[in-house]
Scaffold this motif. Sequence first.
Motif, short mmCIF file in Angstrom:
data_model
loop_
_atom_site.label_atom_id
_atom_site.label_comp_id
_atom_site.label_asym_id
_atom_site.label_seq_id
_atom_site.Cartn_x
_atom_site.Cartn_y
_atom_site.Cartn_z
N VAL A 49 0.84 -1.19 0.00
CA VAL A 49 0.00 0.00 0.00
C VAL A 49 0.88 1.25 0.00
O VAL A 49 1.77 1.38 0.84
N GLU A 50 0.61 2.15 -0.92
CA GLU A 50 1.32 3.42 -0.99
C GLU A 50 0.48 4.52 -0.34
O GLU A 50 -0.75 4.46 -0.35
N GLY A 51 1.17 5.51 0.21
CA GLY A 51 0.50 6.67 0.77
C GLY A 51 0.46 6.69 2.29
O GLY A 51 0.09 7.70 2.87
N MET A 52 0.82 5.59 2.92
CA MET A 52 0.83 5.55 4.39
C MET A 52 2.16 6.13 4.88
O MET A 52 3.22 5.67 4.48
N SER A 53 2.09 7.13 5.76
CA SER A 53 3.33 7.74 6.23
C SER A 53 3.39 7.95 7.74
O SER A 53 4.42 8.37 8.25
N CYS A 54 2.28 7.71 8.43
CA CYS A 54 2.26 7.96 9.88
C CYS A 54 1.30 7.00 10.56
O CYS A 54 0.63 6.20 9.92
N GLN A 73 -2.81 -6.50 10.16
CA GLN A 73 -1.54 -5.97 10.62
C GLN A 73 -1.01 -5.02 9.56
O GLN A 73 -0.87 -5.40 8.40
N VAL A 74 -0.77 -3.77 9.97
CA VAL A 74 -0.26 -2.76 9.04
C VAL A 74 1.17 -2.44 9.42
O VAL A 74 1.45 -2.06 10.55
N ASP A 75 2.09 -2.61 8.48
CA ASP A 75 3.50 -2.33 8.70
C ASP A 75 3.88 -1.10 7.88
O ASP A 75 4.00 -1.17 6.65
N LEU A 76 4.07 0.03 8.59
CA LEU A 76 4.41 1.28 7.89
C LEU A 76 5.75 1.20 7.19
O LEU A 76 5.90 1.69 6.07
N ALA A 77 6.73 0.60 7.83
CA ALA A 77 8.08 0.54 7.26
C ALA A 77 8.10 -0.24 5.95
O ALA A 77 8.75 0.16 4.99
N LYS A 78 7.39 -1.35 5.90
CA LYS A 78 7.35 -2.18 4.70
C LYS A 78 6.24 -1.75 3.74
O LYS A 78 6.18 -2.25 2.61
N LYS A 79 5.36 -0.85 4.21
CA LYS A 79 4.19 -0.43 3.42
C LYS A 79 3.35 -1.64 3.03
O LYS A 79 2.94 -1.79 1.89
N THR A 91 -5.83 -11.42 7.69
CA THR A 91 -6.16 -12.80 7.98
C THR A 91 -7.67 -12.95 7.97
O THR A 91 -8.37 -12.13 8.58
N GLY A 92 -8.15 -13.98 7.30
CA GLY A 92 -9.58 -14.23 7.27
C GLY A 92 -10.01 -14.68 5.89
O GLY A 92 -9.22 -14.74 4.95
N ALA A 117 -3.69 3.60 11.30
CA ALA A 117 -4.98 3.38 11.98
C ALA A 117 -6.14 3.47 11.00
O ALA A 117 -7.10 2.69 11.10
N ALA A 118 -6.07 4.38 10.03
CA ALA A 118 -7.14 4.54 9.06
C ALA A 118 -7.27 3.29 8.18
O ALA A 118 -8.39 2.82 7.93
#
Length: 65
Positions: free
Chosen positions: A7-12, A33-39, A44-45, A17-18
Amino acid sequence: MNQTLKVEGMSCHHCQAAVEKAVKGIAGVENVQVDLAKKEVVVTGSVDREQITKAIKEAGYEVVG
């Protein structure tokens, strides 16, 4: 079943959280699970990848892989 999306655009942490909130709102999602560093977003599901992509795009972010 785990699905990993780039995912692109995540920076904080607000972005994190969004995206997490958007994906958790999908029926069939057990964990997000959202990993900002790896984007990366790991979901799961038993849920369709298109549903996840749509939720992330509606939250204002771009799925690139």
